[in-house]
Design an enzyme around this catalytic site. Structure first.
Site, PDB file in Angstrom:
ATOM      1  N   GLU A  17       0.853  -1.200   0.000  1.00  9.71           N
ATOM      2  CA  GLU A  17       0.000   0.000   0.000  1.00  9.71           C
ATOM      3  C   GLU A  17       0.884   1.243   0.000  1.00  9.71           C
ATOM      4  OE1 GLU A  17      -3.609   0.563   2.618  1.00  9.71           O
ATOM      5  OE2 GLU A  17      -2.339   2.163   3.386  1.00  9.71           O
ATOM      6  N   TYR A  49      -6.902   6.802  -0.375  1.00  7.88           N
ATOM      7  CA  TYR A  49      -7.739   7.933  -0.788  1.00  7.88           C
ATOM      8  C   TYR A  49      -8.105   8.691   0.479  1.00  7.88           C
ATOM      9  CZ  TYR A  49     -11.759  10.186  -3.110  1.00  7.88           C
ATOM     10  OH  TYR A  49     -12.644  11.074  -3.644  1.00  7.88           O
ATOM     11  N   HIS A  78      -8.128   3.055  -3.863  1.00  8.19           N
ATOM     12  CA  HIS A  78      -9.065   3.176  -2.739  1.00  8.19           C
ATOM     13  C   HIS A  78     -10.070   4.289  -3.026  1.00  8.19           C
ATOM     14  CE1 HIS A  78      -6.265   1.321   0.569  1.00  8.19           C
ATOM     15  NE2 HIS A  78      -6.059   0.772  -0.610  1.00  8.19           N
ATOM     16  N   ARG A 108     -15.653   3.214   3.772  1.00  7.62           N
ATOM     17  CA  ARG A 108     -16.481   4.315   4.257  1.00  7.62           C
ATOM     18  C   ARG A 108     -15.631   5.546   4.542  1.00  7.62           C
ATOM     19  NH1 ARG A 108     -18.883   4.347  10.177  1.00  7.62           N
ATOM     20  NH2 ARG A 108     -16.708   4.889  10.536  1.00  7.62           N
ATOM     21  N   GLY A 109     -14.455   5.345   5.148  1.00  9.65           N
ATOM     22  CA  GLY A 109     -13.661   6.474   5.651  1.00  9.65           C
ATOM     23  C   GLY A 109     -14.087   6.766   7.073  1.00  9.65           C
ATOM     24  N   ALA A 124     -19.676   1.267   4.188  1.00  9.91           N
ATOM     25  CA  ALA A 124     -18.976   0.851   2.958  1.00  9.91           C
ATOM     26  C   ALA A 124     -19.866  -0.037   2.095  1.00  9.91           C
ATOM     27  CB  ALA A 124     -17.686   0.115   3.324  1.00  9.91           C
ATOM     28  N   LYS A 165     -20.919  -6.803   3.544  1.00  9.16           N
ATOM     29  CA  LYS A 165     -20.133  -6.241   2.428  1.00  9.16           C
ATOM     30  C   LYS A 165     -19.982  -7.294   1.324  1.00  9.16           C
ATOM     31  CE  LYS A 165     -16.875  -3.904   5.388  1.00  9.16           C
ATOM     32  NZ  LYS A 165     -15.772  -2.961   5.565  1.00  9.16           N
ATOM     33  N   GLN A 176      -7.034  -4.559   8.508  1.00  8.63           N
ATOM     34  CA  GLN A 176      -6.315  -3.525   9.247  1.00  8.63           C
ATOM     35  C   GLN A 176      -5.056  -4.165   9.825  1.00  8.63           C
ATOM     36  OE1 GLN A 176      -5.294  -0.646   9.736  1.00  8.63           O
ATOM     37  NE2 GLN A 176      -7.260   0.298  10.250  1.00  8.63           N
TER      38      GLN A 176
HETATM   39  P1  FAD Z   1     -17.674   0.075   7.198  1.00  2.83           P
HETATM   40  O1  FAD Z   1     -17.509  -1.289   6.678  1.00  2.83           O
HETATM   41  O2  FAD Z   1     -18.871   0.844   6.765  1.00  2.83           O
HETATM   42  O3  FAD Z   1     -17.661   0.002   8.790  1.00  2.83           O
HETATM   43  C1  FAD Z   1     -17.679   1.190   9.573  1.00  2.83           C
HETATM   44  C2  FAD Z   1     -18.262   0.878  10.942  1.00  2.83           C
HETATM   45  O4  FAD Z   1     -19.661   0.636  10.817  1.00  2.83           O
HETATM   46  C3  FAD Z   1     -17.678  -0.368  11.590  1.00  2.83           C
HETATM   47  O5  FAD Z   1     -17.635  -0.179  12.970  1.00  2.83           O
HETATM   48  C4  FAD Z   1     -18.686  -1.444  11.229  1.00  2.83           C
HETATM   49  O6  FAD Z   1     -18.633  -2.537  12.122  1.00  2.83           O
HETATM   50  C5  FAD Z   1     -19.983  -0.656  11.302  1.00  2.83           C
HETATM   51  N1  FAD Z   1     -21.043  -1.179  10.432  1.00  2.83           N
HETATM   52  C6  FAD Z   1     -20.927  -1.665   9.183  1.00  2.83           C
HETATM   53  N2  FAD Z   1     -22.123  -2.058   8.707  1.00  2.83           N
HETATM   54  C7  FAD Z   1     -23.029  -1.801   9.687  1.00  2.83           C
HETATM   55  C8  FAD Z   1     -24.431  -1.968   9.822  1.00  2.83           C
HETATM   56  N3  FAD Z   1     -25.156  -2.506   8.829  1.00  2.83           N
HETATM   57  N4  FAD Z   1     -25.031  -1.578  10.973  1.00  2.83           N
HETATM   58  C9  FAD Z   1     -24.299  -1.042  11.991  1.00  2.83           C
HETATM   59  N5  FAD Z   1     -22.979  -0.859  11.927  1.00  2.83           N
HETATM   60  C10 FAD Z   1     -22.334  -1.219  10.792  1.00  2.83           C
HETATM   61  N6  FAD Z   1      -9.483   5.340   5.197  1.00  2.83           N
HETATM   62  C11 FAD Z   1      -9.347   6.361   4.309  1.00  2.83           C
HETATM   63  O7  FAD Z   1      -9.816   7.479   4.564  1.00  2.83           O
HETATM   64  N7  FAD Z   1      -8.703   6.186   3.110  1.00  2.83           N
HETATM   65  C12 FAD Z   1      -8.176   4.984   2.755  1.00  2.83           C
HETATM   66  O8  FAD Z   1      -7.613   4.862   1.663  1.00  2.83           O
HETATM   67  C13 FAD Z   1      -8.292   3.878   3.668  1.00  2.83           C
HETATM   68  N8  FAD Z   1      -7.804   2.656   3.369  1.00  2.83           N
HETATM   69  C14 FAD Z   1      -7.991   1.598   4.233  1.00  2.83           C
HETATM   70  C15 FAD Z   1      -7.532   0.331   3.872  1.00  2.83           C
HETATM   71  C16 FAD Z   1      -7.713  -0.753   4.734  1.00  2.83           C
HETATM   72  C17 FAD Z   1      -7.197  -2.126   4.339  1.00  2.83           C
HETATM   73  C18 FAD Z   1      -8.353  -0.561   5.987  1.00  2.83           C
HETATM   74  C19 FAD Z   1      -8.527  -1.725   6.930  1.00  2.83           C
HETATM   75  C20 FAD Z   1      -8.822   0.697   6.351  1.00  2.83           C
HETATM   76  C21 FAD Z   1      -8.657   1.798   5.485  1.00  2.83           C
HETATM   77  N9  FAD Z   1      -9.131   3.072   5.792  1.00  2.83           N
HETATM   78  C22 FAD Z   1      -8.980   4.117   4.908  1.00  2.83           C
HETATM   79  C23 FAD Z   1      -9.763   3.329   7.106  1.00  2.83           C
HETATM   80  C24 FAD Z   1     -11.311   3.169   7.035  1.00  2.83           C
HETATM   81  O9  FAD Z   1     -11.832   4.146   6.167  1.00  2.83           O
HETATM   82  C25 FAD Z   1     -11.844   3.366   8.456  1.00  2.83           C
HETATM   83  O10 FAD Z   1     -11.467   2.281   9.263  1.00  2.83           O
HETATM   84  C26 FAD Z   1     -13.351   3.610   8.535  1.00  2.83           C
HETATM   85  O11 FAD Z   1     -13.671   4.077   9.852  1.00  2.83           O
HETATM   86  C27 FAD Z   1     -14.215   2.392   8.271  1.00  2.83           C
HETATM   87  O12 FAD Z   1     -14.242   2.099   6.944  1.00  2.83           O
HETATM   88  P2  FAD Z   1     -14.944   0.737   6.423  1.00  2.83           P
HETATM   89  O13 FAD Z   1     -14.860   0.777   4.969  1.00  2.83           O
HETATM   90  O14 FAD Z   1     -14.404  -0.422   7.146  1.00  2.83           O
HETATM   91  O15 FAD Z   1     -16.447   1.023   6.903  1.00  2.83           O
END
Ligand code: FAD
Length: 289
Positions: A17, A49, A78, A108-109, A124, A165, A176
């Site tokens: 990455e 991103y 991303h 999601r971010g 997300a 997802k 992570q």
């Molecule tokens: P989600 O999957 O939407 O999860 C967010 C939260 O909501 C979690 O606590 C989840 O358990 C909860 N949730 C999900 N679905 C539901 C539901 N149906 N009901 C209730 N709760 C729910 N951030 C950046 O800004 N830019 C990047 O490029 C970036 N790259 C990353 C790459 C990797 C491999 C990882 C692991 C993280 C990255 N992140 C990045 C960080 C990420 O954006 C944050 O961790 C963010 O807070 C969550 O993103 P997510 O896509 O996991 O969200």
């Protein structure tokens, strides 16, 4: 080519990455980084991103395109959604298509501390569904959390969210960072128990300094094993020795993961090719793919 296909072909997919440089002017430096990373023959390189469009997020797709077209390495762009409108998402997808990017990491971010609006995409999975609807040919990666996401009350609930997802259209996951492989193996078993059978790459971040690691564990909630805590104490005043010991540690992690036949190992390079090189050089001969 789609990243999901790599997992079917290879024993352990090795990926890196990188992040876009903060300033537009530093974009030139990315070529040197990519050339050095390219020497290590990764299976793909992902480009982060910035949620909210800060820190040169517009460059993500350009760099992902450069990785493919100028360095002949598969890329993963991303994309976050918490601050995005459907039009912005559609615009990004159109840009990706024009640039020939076939793989997107749908995230999601983090929700900004001062955020008061109503997001178009709360999770997300909503972005994943949108991508599937707009451009079903895109191969979609998504984030996984071996120790649970900081906003989620349990790992089990996180696995349920991971399943959502997958149901929305994700093709593979990247975790992570974590410092204790046991968390990964336990997490992996939990995903199998709910019927998830998508590839999961294990995210590894080599430690560079005490301050870096303090910041990271605060942000992502990863636990620090006693061995690392002792290492940080022992080399408190000796940054070079800390880096050396930390490199040994992450290489051991990677060797153990490969020996356990994980789907993939994703190294958070922090734009430092020497970190990826240091780790890969220490992969035991028998573990080479
Ligand atoms: P989600 O999957 O939407 O999860 C967010 C939260 O909501 C979690 O606590 C989840 O358990 C909860 N949730 C999900 N679905 C539901 C539901 N149906 N009901 C209730 N709760 C729910 N951030 C950046 O800004 N830019 C990047 O490029 C970036 N790259 C990353 C790459 C990797 C491999 C990882 C692991 C993280 C990255 N992140 C990045 C960080 C990420 O954006 C944050 O961790 C963010 O807070 C969550 O993103 P997510 O896509 O996991 O969200």
């Amino acid at each position: 080519m789609k990243i999901a296909e790599l997992y079917q072909r290879k024993k352990t997919v090795i990926s890196f990455e990188i992040f876009p440089p903060k300033k537009e002017a530093d974009l030139e430096g990315i070529d040197r980084i990519l050339a050095e990373l390219g020497e290590l023959s990764p299976d793909f390189i992902s480009v982060t991103y910035s949620a909210g469009g800060m820190n040169n997020s517009a460059a993500t797709f350009d760099i992902a395109s450069k990785i493919q077209n100028e360095h002949q390495i598969l890329s993963l762009a991303h994309m976050t959604c918490i601050n995005s409108t459907p039009e912005q998402v559609a615009g990004n997808l159109e840009k990706a298509k024009l640039l020939g990017i076939e793989n997107i990491m749908a995230l999601r971010g983090d929700i900004p501390a001062d955020y008061t609006g109503t997001p178009h995409y709360l999770y997300a999975k909503d972005l994943i569904a949108k991508i599937k609807k707009e451009q079903p040919q895109i191969c979609i990666g998504a984030a996984a959390y071996t120790e649970g996401h900081t906003d989620c009350e349990s790992v089990e609930l996180g696995v349920e969210h991971l399943k959502q997802k997958a149901d929305a259209g994700a093709d593979f996951f990247v975790t992570q960072l974590f410092f204790d492989n046991r968390f990964f193996y336990e997490f992996y078993d939990k995903t199998l128990a709910v019927g998830l059978d998508l590839p999961i790459s294990a995210g590894i971040m080599p430690i560079l300094s005490k301050s870096q690691i303090e910041k990271m564990i605060f942000m992502c909630g990863a636990s620090l094993p006693a061995r690392i805590v002792k290492m940080l104490g022992k080399y408190e005043n000796s940054p070079e020795d800390l880096k050396k010991a930390a490199m040994e540690y992450s290489a051991e992690q990677i060797n153990d993961l490969i020996a356990h036949k994980v789907d993939g190992v994703h190294i958070y390079t922090m734009n430092r090719p020497e970190i990826a090189r240091g780790n890969l050089e220490k992969i035991r001969y028998g573990n080479r793919i």
